[in-house]
Design an enzyme around this catalytic site. Structure first.
Site, PDB file in Angstrom:
ATOM      1  N   SER A 255       1.010  -1.101  -0.001  1.00 40.16           N
ATOM      2  CA  SER A 255      -0.181   0.039  -0.132  1.00 40.16           C
ATOM      3  C   SER A 255       0.878   1.323   0.075  1.00 40.16           C
ATOM      4  O   SER A 255       1.923   1.428   0.554  1.00 40.16           O
ATOM      5  CB  SER A 255      -0.933   0.171   1.204  1.00 40.16           C
ATOM      6  OG  SER A 255      -1.405   1.252   1.285  1.00 40.16           O
ATOM      7  N   LYS A 256       0.306   2.012  -0.601  1.00 40.91           N
ATOM      8  CA  LYS A 256       1.160   3.561  -0.746  1.00 40.91           C
ATOM      9  C   LYS A 256       1.163   4.127   0.642  1.00 40.91           C
ATOM     10  O   LYS A 256       1.997   5.016   0.859  1.00 40.91           O
ATOM     11  CB  LYS A 256       0.355   4.523  -1.857  1.00 40.91           C
ATOM     12  CG  LYS A 256       1.636   5.636  -2.129  1.00 40.91           C
ATOM     13  CD  LYS A 256       0.635   6.514  -3.070  1.00 40.91           C
ATOM     14  CE  LYS A 256       1.485   7.686  -3.391  1.00 40.91           C
ATOM     15  NZ  LYS A 256       0.965   8.562  -4.320  1.00 40.91           N
ATOM     16  N   ARG A 257       0.122   3.854   1.355  1.00 41.06           N
ATOM     17  CA  ARG A 257       0.130   4.312   2.895  1.00 41.06           C
ATOM     18  C   ARG A 257       1.287   3.942   3.419  1.00 41.06           C
ATOM     19  O   ARG A 257       1.681   4.608   4.434  1.00 41.06           O
ATOM     20  CB  ARG A 257      -1.282   4.103   3.440  1.00 41.06           C
ATOM     21  CG  ARG A 257      -2.513   4.497   2.935  1.00 41.06           C
ATOM     22  CD  ARG A 257      -3.634   4.251   3.980  1.00 41.06           C
ATOM     23  NE  ARG A 257      -3.986   2.884   4.065  1.00 41.06           N
ATOM     24  CZ  ARG A 257      -4.908   2.430   3.017  1.00 41.06           C
ATOM     25  NH1 ARG A 257      -5.262   3.057   2.068  1.00 41.06           N
ATOM     26  NH2 ARG A 257      -5.099   1.062   3.069  1.00 41.06           N
ATOM     27  N   ASP A 258       2.040   2.985   3.352  1.00 39.83           N
ATOM     28  CA  ASP A 258       3.222   2.517   3.907  1.00 39.83           C
ATOM     29  C   ASP A 258       4.449   2.751   3.549  1.00 39.83           C
ATOM     30  O   ASP A 258       5.478   2.169   3.478  1.00 39.83           O
ATOM     31  CB  ASP A 258       2.965   0.959   4.247  1.00 39.83           C
ATOM     32  CG  ASP A 258       1.995   0.448   5.016  1.00 39.83           C
ATOM     33  OD1 ASP A 258       1.366   1.288   5.788  1.00 39.83           O
ATOM     34  OD2 ASP A 258       1.113  -0.660   4.870  1.00 39.83           O
TER      35      ASP A 258
END
Length: 522
Positions: A255-258
């Site tokens: 995920s781009k969030r990570d």
């Protein structure tokens, strides 16, 4: 007679194409191509706050770069358009009206506070929360009064609580849900817009989609969607929920969030570092602008579509237990849904590089030159119009670099072959160690320079013999001259074979650079 296969991929305009989403799109595309069917690109742009055109550009770019053409959709058209959900609201409204008229959906006037209280009561009683359905008991006069006072309402689908919902998923097998434990899903918001889970049912039916192949996180939506298909009189499509892609060395979804955690990941760290070296030279920002979660990262870095497609096709699917390197044609011929595994598939940067290197090695030299040229042109190391002589030099550099050219942007690491002699940048530490502080090196270099003026031919093998003869004649060790010679001619302490490098540069440039290095010593 079996209906022709029709599949679809329906991305939201996010402004980038996620590598995991691209894998899903690839599987959808492969199933259509394997069956000589139709692949549809449909845009979920129901969020009107986004600049759709700008946000979609990277998605279209990713498909085109990888050669995954779509048969129906934006810029192509087709018999079931429009292919933007924002332009299909009349279809959704008609379906909502039909469900309400048939008593299969209802206007729900419950306030958020009422629903929150209902949920809290269910939790306190340790029961599954389901809607109380108070609005079903309202009279027409009561509904009219609520409308008059401006009470907002949503439209909910009325889940049949007396039946089970079952599908035979092409990947996950038989799956069942109990209607008695399902919440009535909202299909139209109070502002008149429609929920994706409802819109996609209407679209899939209208576009005659036969197979819905998507990420496994959508499995929970499938029960309601199956019921909606049935309520609207459709035959539900075949569902196939594929595993998500995990981050390297993790069981967590990529995920781009990570992204900040990935920067320090041993497996991905080099990808970020390389982006910070390459992208600024190309005017593309750095790893904060483009990162390994995005398809565009790989395109801009100079990966081959064949390498990325090989990587993605092996994430959760295999031909057999031994074949790693697969062309797209081979995958198309052999792609079946029963070979998709249920377990999450981990993105393996080492395997990705292995696939990339394999396909790079298959390329003819002219194709490698064509792939490297844009990087040299964008950084103004070669002119926009390249003559035959320059192509020859680029080809010689590529041949000398050999397997060290893993992606096309790697050519930027060999500026010494393209920079003007007077602009050659020296490794200062190496220059000091190999020339300035090596007392015998300047004199040896001057002596060798004189021999370089007349040696014939000026090629790698002849230069190799010349230097070894020079070493024997002067009674020195090879290291006493080759290190000084390399730093003087290439500005570096390491690189391609020294004699290959000198042959590519040619006599005049080598002598000019030696003179400049000696002049720098004073």
């Amino acid at each position: 007679m079996t209906a022709p296969v029709r599949t679809r991929f329906a991305p939201s305009p996010t402004g980038y194409m996620h590598i995991g989403g691209m894998r899903t799109a690839l599987f959808v595309w492969l199933w259509a191509r394997h069956n000589n069917g139709t692949f549809i690109l449909r845009i979920d742009d129901t969020d009107q706050q986004r600049n759709v055109e700008a946000a979609l550009a990277p998605i279209f770019r990713a498909f085109r770069w990888l050669g995954l053409n779509w048969d129906e959709g934006p810029e192509v058209g087709g018999p079931f358009g429009p292919y933007y959900q924002s332009q299909r609201t009349h279809l959704y409204q008609s379906a909502v009206d039909k469900l309400i008229a048939e008593g299969k959906a209802y206007r729900d006037y419950d306030t958020p506070e009422q629903i929150a209280a209902d949920r809290a009561s269910a939790e306190a009683a340790k029961q599954q929360f389901v809607n109380i359905r108070r609005s079903l008991d309202l009279t027409d006069a009561q509904r009219a009064a609520l409308d008059t006072e401006g009470r907002p309402h949503v439209v909910r689908f009325l889940v049949p609580r007396d039946q089970k919902v079952a599908i035979d998923d092409a990947v996950r097998g038989h799956v069942e849900w109990d209607g008695a434990l399902m919440v009535d899903p909202v299909i139209m918001r109070s502002n008149g817009t429609f929920l994706y889970n409802f819109a996609t049912v209407v679209d899939d039916a209208q576009m005659q989609i036969t197979h819905v192949i998507r990420a496994e996180e959508h499995l929970t939506n499938t029960a309601a969607q199956t019921l909606l298909h049935q309520a609207l009189g459709h035959t539900p499509p075949v569902f196939a929920h594929i595993p998500f892609i995990t981050a390297p060395g993790s069981t967590k979804k990529l995920s781009k969030r990570d992204i900040d955690k990935m920067r320090t990941s041993p497996q991905l760290k080099k990808f970020f570092e390389r982006a910070d070296e390459v992208f600024p030279q190309l005017g593309l920002g750095d790893s904060k602008t483009l990162n390994p979660v995005m398809v565009e990262y790989y395109e801009r870095m100079g990966y081959l579509p064949a390498g990325i497609l090989n990587t993605l096709s092996r994430l959760g699917w295999s031909l057999d237990d031994k074949t790693e390197f697969l062309s797209l044609d081979t995958v198309i011929q052999n792609f079946t849904l029963d070979r998709i595994v249920k377990a999450p598939a981990g993105l393996d940067p080492e395997k990705l590089q292995s696939y990339q290197q394999y396909w790079m090695n298959q390329l003819p030299l002219d194709d490698k030159i064509d792939g490297c040229l844009p990087y040299l042109q964008q950084t103004k190391q070669v002119p926009e119009t390249v003559d035959a002589a320059t192509r020859i030099v680029i080809g010689q550099v590529i041949a000398a670099v050999a397997d060290r050219l893993r992606v096309f942007s790697d050519i930027l690491d060999y500026k010494e072959f393209f920079v003007a002699d007077q602009d050659l940048v020296y490794d200062e530490k190496g220059f000091k160690q190999r020339l300035a502080d090596a007392t015998e090196a300047p004199g040896l270099l001057r002596s060798l320079r004189e021999q370089l003026l007349t040696v014939e031919p000026f090629d790698s093998a002849t230069l190799d013999r010349l230097v070894h003869t020079f070493v024997e004649t002067n009674g020195i060790k090879i290291g006493q001259i080759v290190h000084a010679l390399r730093i003087a001619t290439t500005g570096r302490t390491v690189g391609v074979g020294l004699f290959d490098a000198m042959a590519i540069l040619g006599r005049d440039r080598c002598v000019s650079r030696i003179d400049r290095a000696l002049g720098k010593l004073g």
